[in-house]
Scaffold this active site. Structure first.
Site, PDB file in Angstrom:
ATOM      1  N   ASP A   1     -13.989 -37.237  59.571  1.00 52.90           N
ATOM      2  CA  ASP A   1     -14.985 -36.276  60.952  1.00 52.90           C
ATOM      3  C   ASP A   1     -15.000 -35.179  60.426  1.00 52.90           C
ATOM      4  OD1 ASP A   1     -12.236 -35.551  60.568  1.00 52.90           O
ATOM      5  OD2 ASP A   1     -11.399 -37.146  62.646  1.00 52.90           O
TER       6      ASP A   1
ATOM      7  N   ILE B   1     -15.293 -28.778  52.798  1.00 49.59           N
ATOM      8  CA  ILE B   1     -15.154 -29.199  53.889  1.00 49.59           C
ATOM      9  C   ILE B   1     -16.587 -29.382  54.728  1.00 49.59           C
ATOM     10  CG2 ILE B   1     -14.423 -29.526  55.829  1.00 49.59           C
ATOM     11  CD1 ILE B   1     -12.138 -29.780  54.461  1.00 49.59           C
TER      12      ILE B   1
ATOM     13  N   ASP C   1      -9.614 -33.700  55.776  1.00 46.23           N
ATOM     14  CA  ASP C   1      -9.391 -35.511  55.806  1.00 46.23           C
ATOM     15  C   ASP C   1      -8.400 -36.396  57.716  1.00 46.23           C
ATOM     16  OD1 ASP C   1      -9.735 -34.679  53.227  1.00 46.23           O
ATOM     17  OD2 ASP C   1      -8.196 -33.916  52.875  1.00 46.23           O
TER      18      ASP C   1
ATOM     19  N   THR D   1     -12.948 -39.777  49.682  1.00 45.37           N
ATOM     20  CA  THR D   1     -11.424 -40.170  48.748  1.00 45.37           C
ATOM     21  C   THR D   1     -10.357 -39.368  48.641  1.00 45.37           C
ATOM     22  OG1 THR D   1     -10.683 -41.796  46.534  1.00 45.37           O
ATOM     23  CG2 THR D   1     -12.779 -40.385  46.326  1.00 45.37           C
ATOM     24  N   HIS D   2      -9.851 -39.879  49.175  1.00 41.09           N
ATOM     25  CA  HIS D   2      -8.296 -38.577  48.568  1.00 41.09           C
ATOM     26  C   HIS D   2      -7.170 -39.054  48.576  1.00 41.09           C
ATOM     27  CE1 HIS D   2      -6.403 -35.387  50.229  1.00 41.09           C
ATOM     28  NE2 HIS D   2      -4.926 -35.656  50.713  1.00 41.09           N
TER      29      HIS D   2
HETATM   30  C1  GAR Z   1     -10.038 -37.227  42.909  1.00 40.07           C
HETATM   31  O1  GAR Z   1      -8.314 -37.469  43.266  1.00 40.07           O
HETATM   32  C2  GAR Z   1      -9.824 -36.750  44.416  1.00 40.07           C
HETATM   33  O2  GAR Z   1      -9.210 -38.071  45.121  1.00 40.07           O
HETATM   34  C3  GAR Z   1     -10.040 -35.779  45.039  1.00 40.07           C
HETATM   35  O3  GAR Z   1      -9.825 -35.061  43.198  1.00 40.07           O
HETATM   36  C4  GAR Z   1     -10.428 -36.421  42.774  1.00 40.07           C
HETATM   37  C5  GAR Z   1     -11.730 -35.825  41.862  1.00 40.07           C
HETATM   38  O4  GAR Z   1     -11.571 -36.862  40.340  1.00 40.07           O
HETATM   39  N1  GAR Z   1     -10.177 -34.924  45.776  1.00 40.07           N
HETATM   40  C6  GAR Z   1      -9.712 -34.590  46.575  1.00 40.07           C
HETATM   41  O5  GAR Z   1      -8.261 -33.827  46.395  1.00 40.07           O
HETATM   42  C7  GAR Z   1      -9.993 -33.400  47.909  1.00 40.07           C
HETATM   43  N2  GAR Z   1      -9.488 -33.586  48.711  1.00 40.07           N
HETATM   44  P1  GAR Z   1     -13.350 -36.790  40.016  1.00 40.07           P
HETATM   45  O6  GAR Z   1     -13.697 -35.777  39.878  1.00 40.07           O
HETATM   46  O7  GAR Z   1     -12.410 -37.117  38.896  1.00 40.07           O
HETATM   47  O8  GAR Z   1     -13.666 -38.161  40.182  1.00 40.07           O
END
Ligand code: GAR
Length: 208
Positions: free
Chosen positions: A146, A97, A150, A113-114
């Site tokens: 923000d 965060i 999330d 992205t979440h």
């Molecule tokens: C993604 O699914 C993203 O949404 C998540 O981690 C993954 C990263 O994948 N993020 C969270 O959970 C944040 N709270 P990547 O490293 O292969 O792009």
């Protein structure tokens, strides 16, 4: 118009970063509207940094334990990011965060992205939590950051169905299906924001 400058922050495998890099390479930065100018991380030894280096991009690492406190880490992350003068900061699997200093400098320009349909299942375990809750539909959310976890204005979302096997096999397969959709959504959203600009009015994100 010149391609917008993106700094991408990662903590893990970096497949969302790779999707951005591939789209920019395929379309060209001017057509896509943006290019990645640097990749930052909160830890060393992750595939996300290898992907950045393979693309010839500068990288930086800001580790929380290297600083006296969280505010010190946040200030260092802010400075390291600011050095690359980003128009947008993309948090693509960045599992920290960001704090006050980072938000003061880049607020309204940080896209995250979440892997869940916010406001359901925020936090570090969005996929696992949706599955444990028994949700039948989950998905992914691209939103502005923000000062909450999330909670920022939502830019776009896509749904992904939870199937019977997910309950037996755990979150990994579901997360892979979500990431498949998520990568395409992130590429689409970042490109639109960069090319068309946007306004944030309260909780609404308006892209002309
Ligand atoms: C993604 O699914 C993203 O949404 C998540 O981690 C993954 C990263 O994948 N993020 C969270 O959970 C944040 N709270 P990547 O490293 O292969 O792009």
């Amino acid at each position: 118009m010149a391609a917008k400058r993106l700094v991408v922050l990662v903590s893990g495998s970096g497949t969302n970063l790779q999707a951005l890099l591939d789209a920019i390479e395929a379309e060209g930065p001017d057509t896509y509207g943006a290019r990645v100018v640097a990749v930052g991380a909160d830890r060393d030894g992750i595939a996300g940094l290898d992907r950045a280096r393979a693309a010839g991009l500068p990288t930086f690492v800001c580790r929380v334990p290297d600083h006296a406190d969280r505010a010190g880490w946040d200030a260092a992350l802010t400075e390291a990011t600011a050095e690359y003068r980003p128009d947008l900061v993309v948090s693509a699997g960045f599992m920290k965060i960001v704090g006050k200093a980072f938000l003061a400098r880049f607020g309204g320009r940080i896209v995250n992205t979440h892997p869940a349909l916010l406001p359901s299942f925020p936090g570090a375990h969005g996929v696992r939590d949706a599955l444990a809750y028994g949700a039948k539909v989950t998905g992914c959310t691209v939103h502005f950051v923000d000062d909450g976890v999330d909670t920022g204005p939502i830019i776009a979302q896509r749904a992904v169905e939870v199937v019977e096997e997910d309950t037996r096999e755990g979150a990994a397969a579901l997360h892979e299906r979500i990431k498949d959709v998520e990568r395409r959504l992130l590429v689409e959203v970042v490109g639109r924001l960069a090319r068309d600009g946007y306004r944030i009015e309260g909780r609404k994100v308006l892209i002309p």
